[in-house]
Design a protein around this motif. Structure first.
Motif, PDB file in Angstrom:
ATOM      1  N   VAL A 144       0.740  -1.227   0.021  1.00 25.35           N
ATOM      2  CA  VAL A 144       0.136  -0.051  -0.092  1.00 25.35           C
ATOM      3  C   VAL A 144       1.005   1.430   0.024  1.00 25.35           C
ATOM      4  N   ARG A 145       2.054   1.076   0.779  1.00 22.60           N
ATOM      5  CA  ARG A 145       2.849   2.556   0.629  1.00 22.60           C
ATOM      6  C   ARG A 145       3.689   2.468  -0.408  1.00 22.60           C
ATOM      7  N   TYR A 148       1.215   4.147  -3.155  1.00 22.01           N
ATOM      8  CA  TYR A 148       0.884   5.382  -2.722  1.00 22.01           C
ATOM      9  C   TYR A 148       1.978   6.332  -3.469  1.00 22.01           C
ATOM     10  N   ARG A 153      -2.219   8.834  -4.392  1.00 21.69           N
ATOM     11  CA  ARG A 153      -3.610   8.785  -3.890  1.00 21.69           C
ATOM     12  C   ARG A 153      -3.713   7.710  -2.945  1.00 21.69           C
ATOM     13  N   ARG A 154      -4.183   8.034  -1.719  1.00 26.06           N
ATOM     14  CA  ARG A 154      -4.502   6.879  -0.834  1.00 26.06           C
ATOM     15  C   ARG A 154      -5.596   6.060  -1.074  1.00 26.06           C
ATOM     16  N   GLU A 155      -6.659   6.558  -1.429  1.00 22.98           N
ATOM     17  CA  GLU A 155      -7.779   5.646  -1.714  1.00 22.98           C
ATOM     18  C   GLU A 155      -7.178   4.741  -3.011  1.00 22.98           C
ATOM     19  N   ALA A 157      -4.341   3.578  -3.730  1.00 22.73           N
ATOM     20  CA  ALA A 157      -3.555   2.880  -3.329  1.00 22.73           C
ATOM     21  C   ALA A 157      -4.117   1.454  -2.741  1.00 22.73           C
ATOM     22  N   ARG A 158      -5.001   1.930  -1.603  1.00 27.03           N
ATOM     23  CA  ARG A 158      -5.894   0.879  -1.000  1.00 27.03           C
ATOM     24  C   ARG A 158      -6.565   0.048  -1.871  1.00 27.03           C
ATOM     25  N   GLU A 208      -6.387  14.956  -3.994  1.00 23.91           N
ATOM     26  CA  GLU A 208      -6.159  14.612  -2.438  1.00 23.91           C
ATOM     27  C   GLU A 208      -5.309  15.414  -1.780  1.00 23.91           C
ATOM     28  N   GLU A 293       2.516   8.614   5.890  1.00 24.23           N
ATOM     29  CA  GLU A 293       1.099   8.258   5.952  1.00 24.23           C
ATOM     30  C   GLU A 293       0.554   7.050   6.491  1.00 24.23           C
ATOM     31  N   ARG A 294      -0.609   7.267   7.153  1.00 24.05           N
ATOM     32  CA  ARG A 294      -1.203   6.286   7.824  1.00 24.05           C
ATOM     33  C   ARG A 294      -2.025   5.698   6.941  1.00 24.05           C
ATOM     34  N   LEU A 295      -1.312   4.405   6.194  1.00 25.60           N
ATOM     35  CA  LEU A 295      -2.206   3.987   4.918  1.00 25.60           C
ATOM     36  C   LEU A 295      -2.372   2.515   5.696  1.00 25.60           C
TER      37      LEU A 295
END
Length: 389
Positions: A144-145, A148, A153-155, A157-158, A208, A293-295
Motif C-alpha cells: 500500500v505504501r 501510494y 492517492r491514498r484511496e 493505493a488501497r 487529495e 502516511e497512515r495507510l
C-alpha cells in the motif's frame, strides 16, 4: 571487470544441489547470511557472485552443508518448526517479534500439500486460506505504501492492493506455485494503479490532500511528474530494492530500457532535489515519505470475500447472458418459416390492355369532376341512400 577470487566457490548448480540436499530454503539461507532473498537467487543462478565477508560466510556454509553436520540439520529443523508454528497462527513465544514469522514464504508452503506418506515426519501444511492470509499479512502493508508513492492517492493505493489480492485469490493455484508470489501481487497492484482509465472516474477528479511535511510534498510531487514507466522503475529499483534484471522483468522491458528509465528518473529527481542524488539517501527518503502516511489495508478475510462475491457476480451474469441467448435462439427458431415461399413474380403484359402510363395534367372536364366529387364527399352518407328516379 576483475573477478573476486579470494574464497573459492562451487558452481551455481552444485550450490543449489547442496541446499536442496540439506532441505535449506532460499529464505533460510538469506536469513543466515544476512542478505535478501533476491540476492540469494542471483547467487544461485550465477548472475552475480558474492564478495568480501558475504563470500566467506557463503563458502563456509556450503562447506558445512557438504560435510552434512548434524548440528546444522537440527538447527534448520528447529527454525522450520518455529516458522510453521507462527504461520499457522498458533501462539508464539512472547520474546519473539511480531513480524518474525513474516518472511517471504516459499511456493511449496502456499500449495495444497499432498498426504503425508507413512513413516515420514508429520509436518503441518497451510490451507489455501491460511496461505493467502500469510501472504497478505506479509505484503499488503508495504505494498500500500509503495502504491501510494506510485500514484499519490491514498484511496487508489488501497483499492489497487485490494484488487490485486482479489485477483490473486481468484487465481490462487497459479499464484501459490509462482516462484515469487509477492512479486506477482506487486505487479498486479502496480498495473491496476497505473491504469489510464482511472482518469474517467468521477471520484478521482478531485486532488487529495498532499503530505503535511514540505519536504515530503516536494519529493512526492517530483515523483508524480515523472512518466509512469520511469516512476515505476525508480520505485522498484531504489525503493523496493530489486536488481536491474528483476526490475526489467516486472516492468516488461528489456534490461537496457530499464537502465535508461532509471537513469533519466534519477536525473529528473536530482535536478529538482540535488540532495537526493545519492541512491542510498533517495531510498531512505522514499521509505520516510511512504511511512509518514497512515495507510491501512483491509483485512484478508474481507479481501477473500470480495473476490468470491465478484466471482459469483460474473458467473451469474454469464449464466443469465447464456440463458437469454438460448431463449432468443429458441424464439427465432419457433417463429421462422418452415418451408420455402418463392417471391411474387413481376406482372406480365396482357394482350389488348394498354400499359399503365404515368398521370399527366387533368383536362377541364376531369377538373370539374374532381371538384364535384370533393364537394359531395362532405355529405357522404347521403350518397349511400338509393334514389327513386
Amino acid at each position: 571487470m576483475k573477478r573476486s577470487s579470494d574464497t573459492p566457490l562451487a558452481e551455481p548448480k552444485e550450490r543449489r544441489r547442496l541446499c536442496e540436499a540439506a532441505s535449506l530454503t532460499q529464505a533460510q539461507l538469506a536469513e543466515r547470511l544476512g542478505v535478501r532473498d533476491e540476492t540469494v537467487r542471483t547467487w544461485e543462478s550465477g548472475r552475480k557472485a558474492p564478495r568480501g565477508r558475504k563470500r566467506e560466510a557463503y563458502a563456509k556454509l556450503l562447506a558445512s552443508l557438504e560435510q552434512g553436520g548434524d548440528s546444522l540439520k537440527e538447527s534448520l529443523k528447529a527454525e522450520e518448526k518455529a516458522l510453521v508454528t507462527v504461520r499457522l497462527g498458533e501462539p508464539a513465544d512472547e520474546g519473539a517479534g511480531a513480524g518474525k514469522g513474516t518472511v517471504s514464504p516459499e511456493p511449496a508452503r502456499f500449495a495444497q500439500a499432498p498426504p503425508t506418506p507413512p513413516g515420514a515426519e508429520d509436518r503441518p501444511y497451510l490451507t489455501p486460506a491460511q496461505a493467502f492470509d500469510a501472504l497478505y499479512a506479509f505484503c499488503a502493508p508495504a505494498l500500500v505504501r509503495q502504491t501510494y508513492l506510485l500514484t499519490g492517492r491514498r484511496e487508489l493505493a488501497r483499492e489497487s492492493v485490494e484488487r490485486a489480492f482479489q485477483l490473486a485469490w481468484d487465481r490462487w493455484p497459479e499464484v501459490a506455485r509462482d516462484p515469487e508470489p509477492a512479486g506477482w501481487v506487486r505487479a498486479a497492484a502496480h498495473e491496476w494503479a497505473l491504469s489510464p482509465w482511472h482518469r474517467f472516474r468521477p471520484r478521482y477528479h478531485k486532488p487529495e490532500p498532499p503530505p503535511a511535511n514540505d519536504a515530503d510534498r516536494v519529493l512526492l510531487d517530483t515523483l508524480l511528474r515523472l512518466p509512469p514507466p520511469q516512476r515505476r522503475t525508480l520505485l522498484l529499483y531504489d525503493g523496493v530494492g530489486l536488481d536491474l534484471p528483476e526490475t526489467a522483468a516486472e516492468t516488461e522491458a528489456s534490461t537496457p530500457a530499464a537502465a535508461h528509465r532509471l537513469m533519466h528518473a534519477r536525473e529528473a529527481v536530482a535536478a529538482r532535489l540535488p540532495e537526493l542524488s545519492d541512491p542510498e539517501l533517495l531510498h531512505e527518503r522514499l521509505a520516510e515519505v511512504a511511512s509518514a502516511e497512515r495507510l491501512r489495508a483491509a483485512k484478508p478475510d474481507e479481501v477473500r470475500e470480495g473476490s468470491e462475491r465478484r466471482a459469483r457476480f460474473w458467473t451469474r451474469s454469464a449464466i443469465a447472458f447464456t440463458v437469454a441467448l438460448i431463449g432468443t435462439t429458441a424464439l427465432t427458431l419457433h417463429t421462422a418459416p418452415t418451408h420455402y415461399e418463392p417471391p411474387v413474380p413481376p406482372g406480365e403484359t396482357v394482350r389488348g390492355v394498354p400499359p399503365r402510363v404515368a398521370p399527366g395534367p387533368l383536362s377541364e372536364k376531369e377538373r370539374r369532376l374532381r371538384a364535384k366529387l370533393r364537394k359531395e364527399l362532405l355529405h357522404g352518407p347521403e350518397r349511400l341512400t338509393p334514389r327513386a328516379e
